[in-house]
Design a protein around this motif. Sequence first.
Motif, short mmCIF file in Angstrom:
data_model
loop_
_atom_site.label_atom_id
_atom_site.label_comp_id
_atom_site.label_asym_id
_atom_site.label_seq_id
_atom_site.Cartn_x
_atom_site.Cartn_y
_atom_site.Cartn_z
N GLY A 1 0.80 -1.23 0.00
CA GLY A 1 0.00 0.00 0.00
C GLY A 1 0.82 1.26 0.00
N GLY A 2 2.13 1.13 -0.07
CA GLY A 2 3.00 2.31 0.08
C GLY A 2 2.77 3.38 -0.97
N PRO B 1 4.88 -0.05 -5.14
CA PRO B 1 5.22 -1.40 -5.60
C PRO B 1 4.84 -1.65 -7.07
CG PRO B 1 4.07 -1.47 -3.49
CD PRO B 1 3.92 -0.07 -4.02
N GLN C 1 -3.58 -0.33 -1.53
CA GLN C 1 -4.33 0.79 -0.98
C GLN C 1 -4.31 1.98 -1.94
OE1 GLN C 1 -2.51 2.88 2.35
NE2 GLN C 1 -4.51 3.23 3.22
N SER D 1 0.08 0.01 8.14
CA SER D 1 0.24 -1.37 7.69
C SER D 1 -0.35 -2.39 8.69
CB SER D 1 1.73 -1.66 7.44
OG SER D 1 2.50 -1.22 8.52
N ALA E 1 6.84 -4.67 -0.15
CA ALA E 1 6.73 -4.91 -1.58
C ALA E 1 7.61 -4.00 -2.41
CB ALA E 1 5.28 -4.73 -2.01
N ASP E 2 8.45 -3.22 -1.73
CA ASP E 2 9.17 -2.25 -2.56
C ASP E 2 10.68 -2.30 -2.37
OD1 ASP E 2 8.68 -1.21 -0.06
OD2 ASP E 2 7.21 0.24 -0.76
N PHE F 1 13.99 -1.90 19.74
CA PHE F 1 13.68 -1.63 18.33
C PHE F 1 13.14 -0.21 18.26
CE2 PHE F 1 11.10 -1.45 14.55
CZ PHE F 1 11.70 -2.32 13.65
N GLU G 1 11.82 2.77 15.60
CA GLU G 1 11.43 3.03 14.21
C GLU G 1 11.95 4.40 13.77
OE1 GLU G 1 10.32 1.07 12.01
OE2 GLU G 1 9.08 2.14 10.57
P1 ADQ Z 1 8.68 1.96 5.57
O1 ADQ Z 1 8.88 1.30 4.25
O2 ADQ Z 1 8.93 3.43 5.64
O3 ADQ Z 1 9.55 1.21 6.70
P2 ADQ Z 1 5.84 1.71 5.44
O4 ADQ Z 1 5.67 2.98 4.72
O5 ADQ Z 1 4.85 1.31 6.49
O6 ADQ Z 1 7.24 1.64 6.14
O7 ADQ Z 1 5.92 0.56 4.33
C1 ADQ Z 1 6.17 -0.81 4.63
C2 ADQ Z 1 5.51 -1.68 3.57
O8 ADQ Z 1 4.12 -1.64 3.79
C3 ADQ Z 1 5.73 -1.20 2.15
O9 ADQ Z 1 5.86 -2.32 1.30
C4 ADQ Z 1 4.46 -0.42 1.83
O10 ADQ Z 1 4.18 -0.52 0.45
C5 ADQ Z 1 3.43 -1.12 2.67
N1 ADQ Z 1 2.35 -0.32 3.28
C6 ADQ Z 1 2.43 0.83 3.97
N2 ADQ Z 1 1.23 1.22 4.41
C7 ADQ Z 1 0.36 0.27 4.01
C8 ADQ Z 1 -1.05 0.08 4.14
N3 ADQ Z 1 -1.80 0.94 4.80
N4 ADQ Z 1 -1.62 -0.99 3.56
C9 ADQ Z 1 -0.87 -1.89 2.91
N5 ADQ Z 1 0.45 -1.78 2.75
C10 ADQ Z 1 1.07 -0.72 3.29
C11 ADQ Z 1 9.42 -0.21 6.85
C12 ADQ Z 1 9.57 -0.60 8.33
C13 ADQ Z 1 10.98 -0.26 8.81
C14 ADQ Z 1 11.99 -0.96 7.90
C15 ADQ Z 1 11.77 -0.50 6.45
C16 ADQ Z 1 12.69 -1.23 5.48
O11 ADQ Z 1 8.58 0.06 9.11
O12 ADQ Z 1 11.14 -0.67 10.16
O13 ADQ Z 1 13.31 -0.65 8.30
O14 ADQ Z 1 10.42 -0.83 6.06
O15 ADQ Z 1 12.59 -0.64 4.21
#
Ligand code: ADQ
Length: 410
Positions: A12-13, A28, A59, A100, A124-125, A176, A178
């Motif tokens: 959903g990113g 993605p 999303q 997420s 997914a990215d 941990f 974030e």
């Molecule tokens: P980020 O990638 O910044 O950090 P986020 O934006 O939540 O975190 O994305 C994580 C994954 O979830 C991505 O694949 C994104 O596409 C997807 N995503 C985000 N929001 C979503 C939603 N509402 N519904 C469905 N999919 C969603 C994350 C972790 C970190 C880690 C980095 C590594 O939170 O701890 O270090 O990834 O890249």
Amino acid sequence: MAVKVLAIVLAGGEGKRLMPLTADRAKPGVPFGGIYRMIDFVLSNLANGGYLKMVVLTQYKSHSLDRHISKTWRMSTLLGNYVTPVPAQQRLGPRWFAGSADAIYQSLNLINDESPDYVIVFGADHIYRMDPKQMVNDHIASGASVTVAGIRQPKSMSDQFGVIDVAEDGKRIKAFREKPKEVDGLPDAPDEIYASMGNYIFTTRALCEAVTKDAQDPDSKHDMGGNIIPMLVERGEANVYDFRDNLVPGSSDRDRGYWRDVGTLDSFYEAHMDLIATEPIFNLYNHDWPIFTNYGSWPPAKFVHGFDDRQGRSIESMISPGVVVSGALVERSVISPNVRVNSWAHVEGSVLMEGVKVGRRAVIRNAILDKNVIVPEGAQIGVDLDRDRKLYTVSDNGVVVIGKGQKVEL
Ligand code: ADQ
């Protein structure tokens, strides 16, 4: 009895830092490496690992991602296998996913339907190869509630990652945080941190309990990295899995451990340049662990009209089917299907997405051109960055990015 595993891919990113490439598609779903979309890497890793029940939670602007998944990832359902995109707006109630963890909470019915022993939750990215089975086995052997994949990254990037502090046993996660701005480096490498790859293996009951508890917390951002992992770390139930221990069939010493978070235009560009090196830093030609995709029926690439030794050819580049390079030179570039490069044009260090047309005598240097961009005869991109900054997006490192439908000025 074999363990039952369900894979959930978070797709959903929004990918704000990849604008304009994410103007009308989810991150993605952004094309990568000529013929792929970013999501193909995680789905290929899961498929090669033998995990063929996958739910993809989408999303943001998911239309082209959904279309790609249904076109590419339609698998035989005879053995109960599937790759199902689940759009946010069709789940419980009218609200969109908050984060997420909420995406998973809203999809608990899918987990209940499958009743797996373990749930793989992967992002997914990212561009990488990984055998998820080795991580699942590590998780099962440890008995943890969650196992987080970890990789060393530069300390300067701590604010982009979940930062892991490992206990003396080298497995349990002590703390941990974030995306912290201030962190200490690792004892044996002060300039590095241990980062979460955003890939997790959960024991099903622990995942369901954690996202249900989180859903009731009004102060939570409902984020996997921000809320769920810290909750389980606090309980002492989270372990790390070191990505260096993952051995993918066919990988070489050179590309073992390759993992790129292509969240910015510069990292997206650099990951493309990693593909085309003579000895690629990331080797797409490892047929023991193929990256699957589907890009339609194009004829082979064709190179015509070589006028002198500079033209009608391409070097240190990846050229997709359907491309015609006619009397032009393409160097150090990644060219997607159905691109046309016309006489005396020079494309250098660039990423051209599907359907781009490059007119005669045009020069394109260090640029990313999104789908169907038309470069008129004689136009110059990446030659005068001051001019380009006024017209297009230019990244921190000087990569010129032209979005879908954007007009190229003469
Ligand atoms: P980020 O990638 O910044 O950090 P986020 O934006 O939540 O975190 O994305 C994580 C994954 O979830 C991505 O694949 C994104 O596409 C997807 N995503 C985000 N929001 C979503 C939603 N509402 N519904 C469905 N999919 C969603 C994350 C972790 C970190 C880690 C980095 C590594 O939170 O701890 O270090 O990834 O890249």
